[in-house]
Design an enzyme around this catalytic site. Structure first.
Site, PDB file in Angstrom:
ATOM      1  N   TYR A  59      41.195  43.205  38.117  1.00  0.00           N
ATOM      2  CA  TYR A  59      41.887  42.169  37.467  1.00  0.00           C
ATOM      3  C   TYR A  59      41.966  42.083  36.088  1.00  0.00           C
ATOM      4  CZ  TYR A  59      43.671  37.204  37.675  1.00  0.00           C
ATOM      5  OH  TYR A  59      44.271  35.964  37.493  1.00  0.00           O
ATOM      6  N   LYS A  69      45.637  44.428  39.133  1.00  0.00           N
ATOM      7  CA  LYS A  69      46.629  43.301  38.777  1.00  0.00           C
ATOM      8  C   LYS A  69      46.699  43.133  37.396  1.00  0.00           C
ATOM      9  CE  LYS A  69      47.443  38.518  39.116  1.00  0.00           C
ATOM     10  NZ  LYS A  69      46.825  37.062  39.270  1.00  0.00           N
TER      11      LYS A  69
END
Length: 314
Positions: free
Chosen positions: A140, A169
């Site tokens: 992330y 992400k």
């Protein structure tokens, strides 16, 4: 490639966690919303206990309750990525272990937050988490929210080569990391655009999917946009759909209804549709009566008062 990453494609809402008026974790409302995203909105997958799931406001015990809830609600219908990141490497490993016990299809691990470890330390953090994990790990990469040094595409590619991370992400307004990663390792990792600022451009730049909190309310339109861009190879049609999504983006980016959080906006939108919206956990306070009125006006003006007809004419 150690995992079948082809499963991780498409529109993955960063699902809301529902709280009641007294800030208690509302499992019933959360389950109802998650099931709606899968059953009615046809989400390709879910991300739970991420930023939009307010993981930062959850105790570790509550996160584990959410893990168990996801297992019982989704029942393997779509892939579910469990948010197990913590500032501490030890606690990230502990939460990751609990997530895997609850059937996580993958783990999304935020950069270590608040404190600012060096890049060398951040990379080692992910290496140690990977050693303790048996499912794919999504990096992330969200430096703005974590106040941590980010990893650039070349560094991420190195971690892919080492079998440390398998997905990313990429949470930036810019899509440069998306096309760079697609070029470097796009055949060996799943790349998700992770903001709501430039999802159209992210998908055009080669992202395999989109993860965002806004997808709690625009899932169907987002799926249509991705299908136009990726399947039909029709960027023009995709842009027409993106322009239908932009009014929801602008509610927060231009603070059109006042100084409120994006999550509170999504909750009020859901409630305006007669659905479970729940509450954020303070200090993300709900919209007041005046703000609710402004929101209804904006939804009516942009065609979002009835989401079933948002894409009419495209």
């Amino acid at each position: 490639m150690p995992y079948a990453l082809e499963r991780f494609r498409g529109i993955f809402p960063a699902a809301l966690t529902m709280f009641d008026r007294d800030n208690n974790f509302d499992e019933e409302a959360t389950a109802c919303h998650w099931d709606w995203l899968v059953t009615r909105q046809k989400a390709d997958g879910l991300v739970i206990t991420g930023t939009s799931g307010e993981f930062i406001a959850l105790t570790d015990e509550e996160r584990i309750r959410a893990f168990r809830l996801a297992q019982s609600v989704v029942r393997g219908r779509v892939p579910v990525i469990f948010g197990s990141g913590h500032y501490s490497t030890k606690l990230t490993i502990k939460l990751s272990d609990e997530a895997q016990k609850c059937g996580a299809d993958a783990l999304i691990v935020i950069l270590p937050y608040y404190q600012k470890p060096s890049k060398t330390a951040v990379i080692e953090h992910f290496r140690r988490v990977r050693k303790a994990a048996s499912v794919p790990i999504m990096l992330y990469n969200n430096p703005n929210n974590s106040a941590c040094v980010d990893l650039n595409p070349c560094e991420i590619a190195q971690l892919v080569d080492e079998d440390v991370v398998h997905m990313v992400k990429s949470t930036y307004g810019s899509v440069e990391p998306v096309h760079d990663l697609n070029y470097l390792v796009g055949d060996r990792m799943a790349i998700f655009y992770g903001s709501f600022l430039a999802a159209y451009e992210g998908l055009c730049a080669g992202a395999h999917g989109w993860i965002s909190g806004i997808l709690n309310v625009v899932t169907s339109a987002a799926k249509a946009m991705r299908h136009a861009i990726v399947v039909e190879n029709d960027a023009r049609k995709g842009f027409q759909i993106w322009k239908r999504i932009l009014p929801i983006v602008h509610l927060w980016t231009y603070q059109q209804i006042g100084p409120v959080s994006d999550l509170a906006i999504y909750r009020s939108i859901l409630k305006s549709w007669g659905l479970q919206g729940g509450y954020c956990r303070d200090p993300f306070f709900p919209l007041d009566e005046k703000q609710e009125g402004k929101l209804r006006e904006r939804l009516e003006k942009s065609g979002w008062s009835d989401p079933a007809h948002v894409l009419d004419g495209i």
